[in-house]
Design a protein around this motif. Structure first.
Motif, PDB file in Angstrom:
ATOM      1  N   SER A   1      -0.716 -34.282 -86.204  1.00 44.50           N
ATOM      2  CA  SER A   1      -1.237 -33.665 -84.987  1.00 44.50           C
ATOM      3  C   SER A   1      -0.661 -32.321 -84.749  1.00 44.50           C
ATOM      4  O   SER A   1       0.259 -31.903 -85.179  1.00 44.50           O
TER       5      SER A   1
ATOM      6  N   PHE B   1      -5.250 -30.317 -85.191  1.00 42.93           N
ATOM      7  CA  PHE B   1      -4.403 -30.778 -86.219  1.00 42.93           C
ATOM      8  C   PHE B   1      -4.057 -29.843 -87.006  1.00 42.93           C
ATOM      9  O   PHE B   1      -4.499 -28.804 -87.271  1.00 42.93           O
TER      10      PHE B   1
ATOM     11  N   GLU C   1      -3.741 -30.216 -78.340  1.00 42.73           N
ATOM     12  CA  GLU C   1      -4.965 -31.265 -78.615  1.00 42.73           C
ATOM     13  C   GLU C   1      -5.948 -31.342 -77.316  1.00 42.73           C
ATOM     14  O   GLU C   1      -6.984 -32.061 -77.346  1.00 42.73           O
TER      15      GLU C   1
ATOM     16  N   LEU D   1      -6.001 -37.396 -85.475  1.00 46.14           N
ATOM     17  CA  LEU D   1      -5.063 -36.790 -85.031  1.00 46.14           C
ATOM     18  C   LEU D   1      -5.346 -35.815 -83.983  1.00 46.14           C
ATOM     19  O   LEU D   1      -4.410 -35.266 -83.214  1.00 46.14           O
TER      20      LEU D   1
END
Length: 273
Positions: free
Chosen positions: A229, A103, A265, A99
């Motif tokens: 995510s 996450f 991310e 992910l």
């Protein structure tokens, strides 16, 4: 945690099958604490009507499954093990691989099944594609939508029932016919996953999965943790307010109970370093 990221074998098996068993995700002490907490709240388990077999004679049972929630708000010490579970060091490397860093938790609940409980018709699958629940591989990486861990609090033996799936169906290019979804055809293509108490079954949501009727005399107890995510959410609409217990959590636990966050991310994460 002894390694960053998934091993080459784990990547291969997850890519091919859509699931992995994380052996010993919880320690024996954590399993005992979780079961003690469930025992303390056993009177609050909601026994469903028989509504999950979806009319399938091969999945029907004499009773429905049990559902239990709210574990993060329970009084101490019963909430502690579940708060530890949402950002557990034994699962972080898998979730970050699939992910990305940042996450976030989408949901947490407990499923119980007693002998004779009905199964759950088989849902999801790679087609039709769902943006929030898909799977694809690109540039040497797997990218998953919603990804779950089914943590077993009791042993699940071969033939007991419970969680089952069609391995590889997360990559399907055709929609699944209804007679397969209802476990009425091609039953040999399904895999029922044995696991010990403390093991976690990691699977991408778009893997076609469900449950077989429970045949064991012991009770099935499974904690379902759902993640996505950092940029994706299914369960939040509009503004986000942290829960009342937010300040009681560790930084790692606070990080997974967060609002969706744009491109987080890409910035890396120190949570599991």
């Amino acid at each position: 945690m002894t390694a960053r990221g998934m091993t080459e074998a784990e990547k291969y098996l997850f890519d091919v099958h859509g699931y992995l068993v994380i052996e010993g995700l919880l320690s024996p002490e954590e399993v005992r604490a979780a079961n003690a907490a469930v025992d303390h709240r056993a009177g609050q388990i909601n026994l469903r009507p028989c509504d999950l077999a979806n009319g399938s004679r091969t999945l029907e049972g004499s009773q429905g499954r049990g559902d239990l929630g709210g574990m993060l708000t329970w009084e101490k010490p019963h909430c502690d093990v579940f708060r530890e579970m949402i950002a557990h060091p034994n699962s972080g490397r898998f979730l970050e691989e699939l992910l990305g860093p940042g996450f976030r938790l989408e949901g947490l609940s407990i499923i119980t099944m007693d002998e004779g409980a009905e199964g759950f018709w088989f849902h999801e699958g790679g087609e039709p594609h769902d943006r929030s629940r898909g799977y694809h591989y690109r540039n040497g990486r797997m990218f998953c939508g919603m990804t779950n861990i089914a943590v077993q609090l009791t042993d699940v033996g071969a033939g007991d029932g419970g969680f089952a799936c069609v391995p590889g169906s997360h990559r399907a290019n055709f929609p699944c016919p209804d007679d397969i979804r209802l476990f009425q055809a091609h039953q040999d293509r399904f895999a029922q996953i044995p696991a010990r108490a403390g093991d976690g079954i990691l699977f991408v949501e778009c893997l076609m999965h469900g449950a077989l009727p429970w045949t064991a005399k012991s009770q099935r107890r499974t904690v379902i943790l759902r993640y996505n995510s950092g940029v994706m959410a299914e369960g939040i609409m509009g503004t986000y307010t942290p829960p009342d217990f937010f300040d009681e959590l560790t930084p790692q636990q606070q990080a997974v109970i967060s609002a969706p966050h744009y491109r987080r991310e890409d910035k890396g994460s120190a949570l599991y370093k």
